[in-house]
Structures are given as structure tokens and as C-alpha cells.
Design a protein around this motif. Structure first.
Motif, PDB file in Angstrom:
ATOM      1  N   MET A   1      27.323  34.419  49.134  1.00 13.12           N
ATOM      2  CA  MET A   1      28.729  34.801  49.264  1.00 13.12           C
ATOM      3  C   MET A   1      28.959  36.142  48.578  1.00 13.12           C
ATOM      4  O   MET A   1      28.510  36.359  47.456  1.00 13.12           O
ATOM      5  N   ARG A   2      29.654  37.027  49.266  1.00 13.36           N
ATOM      6  CA  ARG A   2      29.981  38.344  48.708  1.00 13.36           C
ATOM      7  C   ARG A   2      31.435  38.332  48.233  1.00 13.36           C
ATOM      8  O   ARG A   2      32.358  38.124  49.027  1.00 13.36           O
ATOM      9  N   ILE A   3      31.630  38.518  46.935  1.00 13.46           N
ATOM     10  CA  ILE A   3      32.949  38.410  46.314  1.00 13.46           C
ATOM     11  C   ILE A   3      33.346  39.751  45.728  1.00 13.46           C
ATOM     12  O   ILE A   3      32.562  40.380  45.008  1.00 13.46           O
ATOM     13  N   LEU A   4      34.553  40.196  46.035  1.00 15.24           N
ATOM     14  CA  LEU A   4      35.087  41.397  45.418  1.00 15.24           C
ATOM     15  C   LEU A   4      36.094  40.994  44.346  1.00 15.24           C
ATOM     16  O   LEU A   4      36.993  40.185  44.595  1.00 15.24           O
ATOM     17  N   ILE A   5      35.936  41.541  43.148  1.00 15.64           N
ATOM     18  CA  ILE A   5      36.869  41.293  42.050  1.00 15.64           C
ATOM     19  C   ILE A   5      37.626  42.580  41.775  1.00 15.64           C
ATOM     20  O   ILE A   5      37.028  43.607  41.434  1.00 15.64           O
ATOM     21  N   ALA A   6      38.936  42.543  41.954  1.00 11.62           N
ATOM     22  CA  ALA A   6      39.802  43.696  41.691  1.00 11.62           C
ATOM     23  C   ALA A   6      40.368  43.572  40.286  1.00 11.62           C
ATOM     24  O   ALA A   6      40.966  42.557  39.939  1.00 11.62           O
ATOM     25  N   THR A   7      40.176  44.593  39.476  1.00  8.31           N
ATOM     26  CA  THR A   7      40.627  44.519  38.086  1.00  8.31           C
ATOM     27  C   THR A   7      41.094  45.869  37.574  1.00  8.31           C
ATOM     28  O   THR A   7      40.476  46.903  37.842  1.00  8.31           O
ATOM     29  N   ASP A   8      42.183  45.861  36.833  1.00  5.59           N
ATOM     30  CA  ASP A   8      42.667  47.064  36.149  1.00  5.59           C
ATOM     31  C   ASP A   8      42.001  47.221  34.788  1.00  5.59           C
ATOM     32  O   ASP A   8      41.978  48.308  34.233  1.00  5.59           O
ATOM     33  N   ALA A   9      41.486  46.125  34.240  1.00  5.67           N
ATOM     34  CA  ALA A   9      40.784  46.166  32.959  1.00  5.67           C
ATOM     35  C   ALA A   9      39.315  46.443  33.219  1.00  5.67           C
ATOM     36  O   ALA A   9      38.621  45.647  33.846  1.00  5.67           O
ATOM     37  N   TRP A  10      38.850  47.593  32.736  1.00  2.16           N
ATOM     38  CA  TRP A  10      37.462  47.950  32.975  1.00  2.16           C
ATOM     39  C   TRP A  10      37.009  48.987  31.953  1.00  2.16           C
ATOM     40  O   TRP A  10      37.829  49.537  31.204  1.00  2.16           O
ATOM     41  N   PHE A  31      23.751  31.982  40.996  1.00  4.04           N
ATOM     42  CA  PHE A  31      24.184  31.026  42.019  1.00  4.04           C
ATOM     43  C   PHE A  31      24.124  31.635  43.416  1.00  4.04           C
ATOM     44  O   PHE A  31      24.612  31.048  44.377  1.00  4.04           O
ATOM     45  N   GLY A  32      23.552  32.812  43.527  1.00  8.94           N
ATOM     46  CA  GLY A  32      23.405  33.451  44.823  1.00  8.94           C
ATOM     47  C   GLY A  32      24.596  34.262  45.279  1.00  8.94           C
ATOM     48  O   GLY A  32      24.622  34.740  46.416  1.00  8.94           O
ATOM     49  N   ALA A  33      25.589  34.437  44.407  1.00  5.59           N
ATOM     50  CA  ALA A  33      26.771  35.213  44.780  1.00  5.59           C
ATOM     51  C   ALA A  33      26.534  36.695  44.488  1.00  5.59           C
ATOM     52  O   ALA A  33      25.891  37.052  43.500  1.00  5.59           O
ATOM     53  N   GLU A  34      27.055  37.531  45.353  1.00  8.30           N
ATOM     54  CA  GLU A  34      26.971  38.985  45.167  1.00  8.30           C
ATOM     55  C   GLU A  34      28.356  39.484  44.784  1.00  8.30           C
ATOM     56  O   GLU A  34      29.325  39.265  45.509  1.00  8.30           O
ATOM     57  N   ILE A  35      28.462  40.151  43.636  1.00  7.02           N
ATOM     58  CA  ILE A  35      29.758  40.567  43.111  1.00  7.02           C
ATOM     59  C   ILE A  35      29.913  42.075  43.211  1.00  7.02           C
ATOM     60  O   ILE A  35      29.012  42.837  42.839  1.00  7.02           O
ATOM     61  N   GLU A  36      31.058  42.488  43.721  1.00  6.59           N
ATOM     62  CA  GLU A  36      31.422  43.898  43.750  1.00  6.59           C
ATOM     63  C   GLU A  36      32.755  44.045  43.019  1.00  6.59           C
ATOM     64  O   GLU A  36      33.635  43.184  43.132  1.00  6.59           O
ATOM     65  N   PHE A  37      32.928  45.134  42.284  1.00  2.00           N
ATOM     66  CA  PHE A  37      34.161  45.351  41.539  1.00  2.00           C
ATOM     67  C   PHE A  37      34.964  46.493  42.134  1.00  2.00           C
ATOM     68  O   PHE A  37      34.411  47.531  42.523  1.00  2.00           O
ATOM     69  N   LEU A  38      36.268  46.292  42.201  1.00  2.00           N
ATOM     70  CA  LEU A  38      37.216  47.363  42.507  1.00  2.00           C
ATOM     71  C   LEU A  38      37.978  47.629  41.215  1.00  2.00           C
ATOM     72  O   LEU A  38      38.726  46.768  40.741  1.00  2.00           O
ATOM     73  N   THR A  39      37.755  48.784  40.611  1.00  2.00           N
ATOM     74  CA  THR A  39      38.274  49.088  39.283  1.00  2.00           C
ATOM     75  C   THR A  39      39.063  50.400  39.322  1.00  2.00           C
ATOM     76  O   THR A  39      39.117  51.075  40.362  1.00  2.00           O
TER      77      THR A  39
END
Length: 347
Positions: A1-10, A31-39
Motif C-alpha cells: 500500500m502506498r500512503i501519502l502523509i501530509a504534514t505541516d510539522a517537519w 509491514f510492506g507499506a510505502e510512505i511518501e510525505f507532503l511537507t
């Protein structure tokens, strides 16, 4: 699963939200998840009023859309309620994409402490922000119950962990200060209530690690305390492991990552009986919770360091990552389901 996490704290911010997101992203990979951040990185920014060390990204819905209309993303999680979070929320609603959010910071209390804006106004804005999603993740039962009373819906539990190899009693060093050493670590800002610790009549020494808009005033008012500024995680671990009691005077934190870090270093906790400490410490015996913070500090000196470390070992990033992923899968399969708060939350 490809998950994007949007965060103002970075980064370069140093706080519990940033550390939590980095740590859970690393654990999710197992767990096999791919994480991308939008910061905020890549956006123009302006200083946060009253807190110039933090900058607010000038993130527009159009700018965010350009970043999200690319490779396939299976799920979007919005971690903060800042410009990046609001622009991502707008994108999701416009494109009819489901998303989850998380509640990390009690902004209504923070804003009220700084600008005297009624908490009810800010809570109404946050309720509208979070209820548009398919689930809002909260770190403790106390916060879940409070938000439920305020009309927040689809609440999901997402606890935190700690790196037991980085934060360890083995980091202890000799500090040339009168003992016992009472340590505070965290932001130095009005909502953190640090002055209530510094004003206490305690034996030994008071050490403060951290920075923020209140540092200059606190140093001037309490010259007997030792201020060491912001520290890297490794240096912070040395301070934890070398002190005698960790003092957590905040009344407004949703969790308190520093509590777990201190405990992992074998450092007993003294805190107020409020959300955060009530959930993390509870009846574990790893700390003392008392409205008389001085009494809590003195009593915590009697707690064996082994008890503090043992309690910290019950909190892992693997458990935190699994909770996060399970919440996403539940939200995608039954976004309308409401998760009623229960008395406790597993570590």
C-alpha cells in the motif's frame, strides 16, 4: 500500500509530531507499506506569529494538487491542521478521495493561552476539519473521550512507541551538578507550563533541554536553572539517562513523546494528573501524578529506574505502525463506522 502523509510539522522542527511521523513511517515499511510525505519543503513560507522558529508553508490547493496528481496513491493521511493539511483536505474533498486525519496538538488550548481566543471557536473549526474525513486518529483514551464530547466523529486509536536502543539507561553519564537532578525536556512556550516547574522549591539542580519563544524570559526569571537548548536525540538520551526525575508540567499535551523517551532511559516521571500522563503513566508505578508537582517530584525519587524502563518497553513503534495501518484499512472499508472510546489503549 502506498500512503501519502501530509504534514505541516517537519524538519528542521524538533518536536514530538515530527519524531512520531518519521518513526512510524520507518516501522510501516516492515509491514510492506510505502510512505511518501507532503511537507512544507518546496513551498514558500512565513514565520508563525509569536513563534518565529516555526514557519508556515504558503501551500495552495493548486500547488498541492500538482504534487498529488502524480503516481498512484492508495491512501492520504492528513497529520496536521495547518496550510498543508487544509490544502490537502480541499484536494481530497474536491476529488472525492477518502482520507484520514490525526489529532496531535490541542491547538484550542494553545491559541487561548497566547491570543485569548475562546477555545470553543477553535474547536468548532477543528471539528469541521476532522469530521470531513473517514477517521481521526488520536493517541489516548482521554483525548478520544474529550473529542467525542465535543462532537468529533469516527475516532480511532493510534498510540506511540519509542526507540529502546536509542533511548536507554546505558547512555548515563556523570553530570557535574548538585543532585538530585530534575529534568525538563521540550518546547519552551507558554502552553508548556514550564515556569510551574522552575518555580518549585526543590533540592539539587533543575535542568532544561529545549528551545522556544519563552526561553529568554525563563532564563532571566530563573537564573539558577541550567538551560542547554535544543539537543539531538542522542544527546537528549544522555540527559535523560543521567538525571534523577523527569518533570512534565504540561496540562495541554495530547500524549507527550518525551515521557516515553525518559522512561526508556530509566528516568521516573513526575507530572500532573492530566491527559497524556494519565494515559502514558497511569497506574504503572513508573511515575508519580499529583496536582502538587513538588510532591510528585520528591516522590518520584523513590521509584526504581528498572520500573521506568520496564514500562517503556511496552510501547513499540511496531505496535504503533500496526494500529496506524489497521485504522487506514478500516477507514477504507467502512468509513462511516464510529469507533467508541474505551477505558484504555494498548501500548
Amino acid at each position: 500500500m502506498r500512503i501519502l502523509i501530509a504534514t505541516d510539522a517537519w524538519k528542521p522542527q524538533i518536536n514530538g509530531v515530527v519524531r512520531s511521523l518519521e518513526s512510524v513511517a520507518k516501522a510501516l515499511g516492515e509491514f510492506g507499506a510505502e510512505i511518501e510525505f507532503l511537507t512544507p519543503q518546496g513551498f514558500a513560507s512565513v514565520p508563525l506569529p509569536t513563534y518565529g522558529e516555526i514557519r508556515l508553508a504558503l501551500a495552495s490547493p493548486r500547488g498541492v494538487s500538482k504534487r498529488l496528481d502524480g503516481p498512484s496513491i492508495d491512501h492520504i493521511h492528513i497529520a496536521t491542521e495547518g496550510p498543508v493539511g487544509f490544502a490537502t483536505r480541499y484536494y481530497c474533498l474536491r476529488s472525492k478521495r477518502s482520507f484520514t486525519t490525526s489529532y496531535h496538538t490541542r491547538f484550542p488550548e494553545y491559541i487561548s493561552a497566547r491570543a485569548r481566543i475562546p477555545e470553543s471557536i477553535t474547536y468548532a473549526l477543528l471539528r469541521r476539519f476532522h469530521n470531513a474525513g473517514s477517521g481521526v486518529m488520536v493517541s489516548t483514551a482521554s483525548i478520544a473521550n474529550d473529542l467525542q464530547r465535543r462532537g468529533f466523529q469516527r475516532l480511532m486509536y493510534w498510540s506511540r512507541g519509542v526507540d529502546h536502543s536509542q533511548f536507554t539507561p546505558d547512555k548515563a553519564s556523570v553530570i557535574d551538578l548538585p543532585r538530585p537532578i530534575f529534568l525538563y525536556a521540550g518546547r519552551l512556550a507558554p502552553e508548556k507550563n514550564v515556569e510551574s516547574f522552575l518555580a518549585l522549591d526543590l533540592p539539587g539542580s533543575k535542568v532544561v533541554v529545549g528551545d522556544g519563544p519563552s526561553r529568554r524570559a525563563l532564563q532571566a526569571a530563573y537564573p539558577q536553572a541550567h538551560f542547554y537548548g535544543s539537543q539531538t536525540s542522542d544527546a537528549l538520551a544522555v540527559h535523560y539517562a543521567s538525571a534523577d526525575v523527569f518533570v512534565f508540567p504540561s496540562r495541554t499535551d495530547t500524549f507527550g513523546m518525551v515521557l516515553l523517551e525518559a522512561l526508556a532511559c530509566g528516568l521516573p516521571v513526575a507530572a500532573l494528573p492530566v491527559p497524556g500522563p494519565l494515559d502514558v503513566i497511569g497506574a504503572s508505578g513508573a511515575g508519580v501524578l499529583d496536582n502538587d508537582l513538588r510532591a510528585a517530584c520528591l516522590a518520584a525519587l523513590e521509584i526504581p529506574r528498572e520500573m521506568a524502563r520496564a514500562h517503556a518497553l511496552t510501547f513499540t513503534w511496531a505496535n504503533s505502525a500496526k494500529q496506524f495501518l489497521d485504522n487506514i484499512l478500516l477507514a477504507k472499508s467502512s468509513g462511516s463506522r464510529f469507533m467508541t472510546p474505551s477505558p484504555g489503549i494498548p501500548g
